[in-house]
Write a protein that holds these residues in place. Sequence first.
Motif, PDB file in Angstrom:
ATOM      1  N   GLY A   1       0.829  -1.198   0.000  1.00  0.00           N
ATOM      2  CA  GLY A   1       0.000   0.000   0.000  1.00  0.00           C
ATOM      3  C   GLY A   1       0.865   1.249   0.000  1.00  0.00           C
ATOM      4  O   GLY A   1       2.084   1.194   0.200  1.00  0.00           O
ATOM      5  N   GLN A   2       0.212   2.379  -0.231  1.00  0.00           N
ATOM      6  CA  GLN A   2       0.934   3.656  -0.217  1.00  0.00           C
ATOM      7  C   GLN A   2      -0.083   4.781  -0.039  1.00  0.00           C
ATOM      8  O   GLN A   2      -1.123   4.790  -0.715  1.00  0.00           O
ATOM      9  N   MET A  28      -3.870   4.239  -0.436  1.00  0.00           N
ATOM     10  CA  MET A  28      -4.116   2.944  -1.071  1.00  0.00           C
ATOM     11  C   MET A  28      -3.819   1.832  -0.069  1.00  0.00           C
ATOM     12  O   MET A  28      -2.740   1.786   0.520  1.00  0.00           O
ATOM     13  N   PRO A  29      -4.774   0.920   0.109  1.00  0.00           N
ATOM     14  CA  PRO A  29      -4.545  -0.170   1.066  1.00  0.00           C
ATOM     15  C   PRO A  29      -3.552  -1.205   0.522  1.00  0.00           C
ATOM     16  O   PRO A  29      -3.366  -1.314  -0.684  1.00  0.00           O
ATOM     17  N   PRO A  30      -2.943  -1.971   1.418  1.00  0.00           N
ATOM     18  CA  PRO A  30      -2.041  -3.045   0.971  1.00  0.00           C
ATOM     19  C   PRO A  30      -2.838  -4.243   0.455  1.00  0.00           C
ATOM     20  O   PRO A  30      -3.895  -4.566   0.983  1.00  0.00           O
TER      21      PRO A  30
END
Length: 111
Positions: A82-83, A86-88
Amino acid sequence: MSGFSRAVLALGAVWLVACKNDAGPVTVVDPERLYNQMCARCHGLDGKGEPEVAKSLPVKDLTAADVQSKPTEVLERIIMGGQNQMPPFGEVLTPRKIQAVVGHIRKLGKR
């Protein structure tokens, strides 16, 4: 015991070991379908970002040069861990599926 019999026994032993370590059937990964299921909700089918989501979240245009120029390993790491908002997806997608998604993102950048 003849040489042929020994060869058959040896081949049988190799086969048994191989079967014991079998990871199961190979599954086909459809990169576009996987992308559509996991990514299109925010990034859009074309990778440019879903306009409604972009109103409330900073959604990356996956076709943009800054994304397309990133090394594959970096994109894989972002998808896995993720970043920003944004989820992993590392616990949901296998490494092979993450590679397939990155391949589809590369395709989107060429359209």
